[in-house]
Design an enzyme around this catalytic site. Sequence first.
Site, PDB file in Angstrom:
ATOM      1  N   CYS A  78     -17.977  29.422 -11.000  1.00  0.00           N
ATOM      2  CA  CYS A  78     -17.088  29.615  -9.851  1.00  0.00           C
ATOM      3  C   CYS A  78     -16.604  28.265  -9.282  1.00  0.00           C
ATOM      4  CB  CYS A  78     -17.756  30.509  -8.813  1.00  0.00           C
ATOM      5  SG  CYS A  78     -16.539  31.363  -7.804  1.00  0.00           S
ATOM      6  N   HIS A 168     -20.752  34.777 -11.262  1.00  0.00           N
ATOM      7  CA  HIS A 168     -22.044  34.236 -10.803  1.00  0.00           C
ATOM      8  C   HIS A 168     -23.210  34.867 -11.555  1.00  0.00           C
ATOM      9  CE1 HIS A 168     -20.523  32.153  -7.180  1.00  0.00           C
ATOM     10  NE2 HIS A 168     -19.572  33.067  -7.234  1.00  0.00           N
ATOM     11  N   GLU A 170     -26.084  33.820 -11.723  1.00  0.00           N
ATOM     12  CA  GLU A 170     -27.307  33.596 -10.930  1.00  0.00           C
ATOM     13  C   GLU A 170     -27.548  34.718  -9.924  1.00  0.00           C
ATOM     14  OE1 GLU A 170     -24.472  32.173 -10.557  1.00  0.00           O
ATOM     15  OE2 GLU A 170     -24.034  31.868  -8.426  1.00  0.00           O
TER      16      GLU A 170
END
Length: 186
Positions: A78, A168, A170
């Site tokens: 991002c 994302h 994560e």
Amino acid sequence: MKIGVIAVQGDVREHLRALERLGVKAVAVRKPADLEGVAGLVFPGGESTAIWRLLKWSGLVEPIEQLHRSGIPFFGTCAGMILLAREIVNWPERFFGFIDIAVERNASGRQVDSFETELEVKGVGRVPAVFIRAPYIRRVGPGVEVLAECQGHPVMAREGKVLVASFHPELTEDLRVYELFLTMCG
Ligand code: GLN
């Protein structure tokens, strides 16, 4: 293996945790000395303009450029993708420019337009992907391989030792995109 996560702004903790779950030593990078001995470097999501300002302020820009020249793999998610891109079509500056792509900031919409979907990632399979004010890739250079698209927009790419994703990884439990990055780190 030790992997650094740029830790000046953004969702640093989530990246550190994802890497630790994969059994690698993850270090938060706030100053040049933190880069010592890293086998790869992650640039998290957040606000690319703020991260850039803080990287300059922390004296990290030059040491990161040196690491790139020495062939250490980088992974930008991002805002991290924006930092690594060669060109930003809707912003007057560019940042590191390590991967030959042009990106459009905030192309997926505003915060309220955030969404989660599934993407087919080349060499990885179907993965969940969270988009939050995400950049889309608008141009790729000849040496760049597009690894995933979302609604027809390229959102993940690789050129040599530089991997970028608009979304994302994560923020999900699926760590296969990190595994791809770790294989690049050796
Ligand atoms: N829109 C942000 C930027 O331009 C990126 C958003 C994110 O990292 N979730 O830097």
